[in-house]
Write a protein that holds these residues in place. Structure first.
Motif, PDB file in Angstrom:
ATOM      1  N   ALA A  69       0.828  -1.213   0.000  1.00 31.47           N
ATOM      2  CA  ALA A  69       0.000   0.000   0.000  1.00 31.47           C
ATOM      3  C   ALA A  69       0.857   1.255   0.000  1.00 31.47           C
ATOM      4  N   PHE A  70       0.178   2.388  -0.262  1.00 31.01           N
ATOM      5  CA  PHE A  70       0.827   3.698  -0.308  1.00 31.01           C
ATOM      6  C   PHE A  70       0.180   4.634   0.711  1.00 31.01           C
ATOM      7  N   LEU A  71       0.994   5.541   1.268  1.00 31.44           N
ATOM      8  CA  LEU A  71       0.501   6.605   2.141  1.00 31.44           C
ATOM      9  C   LEU A  71       1.024   7.942   1.628  1.00 31.44           C
ATOM     10  N   TRP A  72       0.117   8.906   1.494  1.00 25.10           N
ATOM     11  CA  TRP A  72       0.468  10.286   1.159  1.00 25.10           C
ATOM     12  C   TRP A  72       0.069  11.133   2.365  1.00 25.10           C
ATOM     13  N   LEU A  73       1.041  11.605   3.112  1.00 27.43           N
ATOM     14  CA  LEU A  73       0.794  12.271   4.391  1.00 27.43           C
ATOM     15  C   LEU A  73       1.215  13.734   4.337  1.00 27.43           C
ATOM     16  N   TRP A  74       0.258  14.654   4.592  1.00 28.99           N
ATOM     17  CA  TRP A  74       0.564  16.084   4.591  1.00 28.99           C
ATOM     18  C   TRP A  74       1.248  16.501   5.892  1.00 28.99           C
ATOM     19  N   VAL A  75       2.329  17.278   5.749  1.00 34.58           N
ATOM     20  CA  VAL A  75       3.024  17.846   6.909  1.00 34.58           C
ATOM     21  C   VAL A  75       3.426  19.280   6.580  1.00 34.58           C
ATOM     22  N   THR A  76       3.454  20.120   7.603  1.00 31.39           N
ATOM     23  CA  THR A  76       4.032  21.453   7.455  1.00 31.39           C
ATOM     24  C   THR A  76       5.489  21.392   7.896  1.00 31.39           C
ATOM     25  N   ASN A  77       6.218  22.477   7.674  1.00 28.24           N
ATOM     26  CA  ASN A  77       7.658  22.464   7.929  1.00 28.24           C
ATOM     27  C   ASN A  77       8.047  22.025   9.342  1.00 28.24           C
ATOM     28  N   PRO A  78       7.398  22.528  10.415  1.00 30.41           N
ATOM     29  CA  PRO A  78       7.807  22.109  11.762  1.00 30.41           C
ATOM     30  C   PRO A  78       7.691  20.601  11.977  1.00 30.41           C
ATOM     31  N   PHE A  79       6.663  19.970  11.416  1.00 29.84           N
ATOM     32  CA  PHE A  79       6.454  18.547  11.629  1.00 29.84           C
ATOM     33  C   PHE A  79       7.288  17.698  10.674  1.00 29.84           C
ATOM     34  N   LEU A  80       7.785  18.327   9.627  1.00 31.62           N
ATOM     35  CA  LEU A  80       8.747  17.650   8.760  1.00 31.62           C
ATOM     36  C   LEU A  80      10.112  17.638   9.430  1.00 31.62           C
ATOM     37  N   LEU A  81      10.554  18.810   9.907  1.00 29.69           N
ATOM     38  CA  LEU A  81      11.873  18.927  10.522  1.00 29.69           C
ATOM     39  C   LEU A  81      11.942  18.199  11.861  1.00 29.69           C
ATOM     40  N   GLY A  82      10.827  18.219  12.604  1.00 27.29           N
ATOM     41  CA  GLY A  82      10.826  17.579  13.917  1.00 27.29           C
ATOM     42  C   GLY A  82      10.672  16.076  13.871  1.00 27.29           C
ATOM     43  N   GLY A  83      10.427  15.527  12.709  1.00 25.55           N
ATOM     44  CA  GLY A  83      10.325  14.077  12.568  1.00 25.55           C
ATOM     45  C   GLY A  83       8.948  13.496  12.859  1.00 25.55           C
TER      46      GLY A  83
END
Length: 228
Positions: A69-83
């Protein structure tokens, strides 16, 4: 019979740690516009779909997910950088593979004055908030589960979305931040269904939609009208 979903799109209401000053005219914080969830609570939406946890079955908010399966997950910059985005991917049983930016803008094509017949493109971005530079992007983390690579329908798709945010500015304050319509066509070109959208704010043909912000189905609206 319920579906087993091959492709999942999710746009969680991430809960920010920094508290922006609020007033009657300053509604900058996410919690003032839509319901938010902590990262552990988002992670906890996934569970084994079998009584025996050693088996590979997986469900997200009660929806069964395919082994490939595939997951496409939206994140903003803080949640991208914070892991946090990676943590949610892994908690939901997916391995992060790629980051796809959404540039909140549009490309304007103009004539070149000194060279008749030639055109040039100019990117116009909508400037957002930011502590250092003003943000103009959000990101999709593309994750895979099992042997999803063999299911890719089209391998020529580019890893970028350029689309304006202006169309979504007038959403009611209680509605979660809408993402560009272009996301659906991109996902459908790359990944097969069945399709599941988590934290959806509207229903889409060919997709199963899940979320508190969804409009009522016709039968629900009629039932509510008659006090059922």
């Amino acid at each position: 019979m319920s579906s087993v979903y091959t492709t999942v799109l999710a746009d969680p209401g991430w809960k920010y740690d920094d508290n922006l000053t609020m007033s009657a005219t300053n509604r900058r914080g996410a919690t003032s516009r839509y319901a938010t969830m902590s990262t552990p609570d988002i992670c906890a939406l996934a569970a084994s779909s079998h009584a025996d946890a050693r088996k590979p079955g997986l469900s997200i908010a009660g929806h069964e997910i395919a082994d490939d399966a595939f997951l496409w997950l939206w994140v903003t910059n803080p949640f991208l950088l914070g892991g946090d985005g990676v943590r949610v991917c892994e908690a939901w049983g997916f391995e992060p593979k790629q980051i796809i930016p959404w540039v909140k803008g549009r490309i304007v094509v103009e004539n070149v004055h000194d060279a008749p017949g030639y055109l040039k493109g100019r990117l116009i971005c909508r400037t957002g908030l930011g502590h250092y530079t003003r943000g103009v992007t959000e990101h999709l983390i593309l994750g895979t589960r099992g042997k999803a690579t063999k299911l890719v329908k089209y391998k020529g798709e580019n890893g970028l979305i350029v689309a304006p945010e202006e169309a979504f500015i007038l959403e009611p304050p209680s509605v979660h931040s809408r993402k560009p319509e272009e996301q659906y066509a991109k996902i459908e070109r790359v990944c097969p269904g069945p399709y599941l959208e988590m934290f959806a704010t509207k229903r889409r043909a060919g997709w199963t939609s899940w979320g508190d912000a969804l409009p009522l189905e016709l039968e629900e609206a009629v039932a509510n009208e008659h006090g059922a």
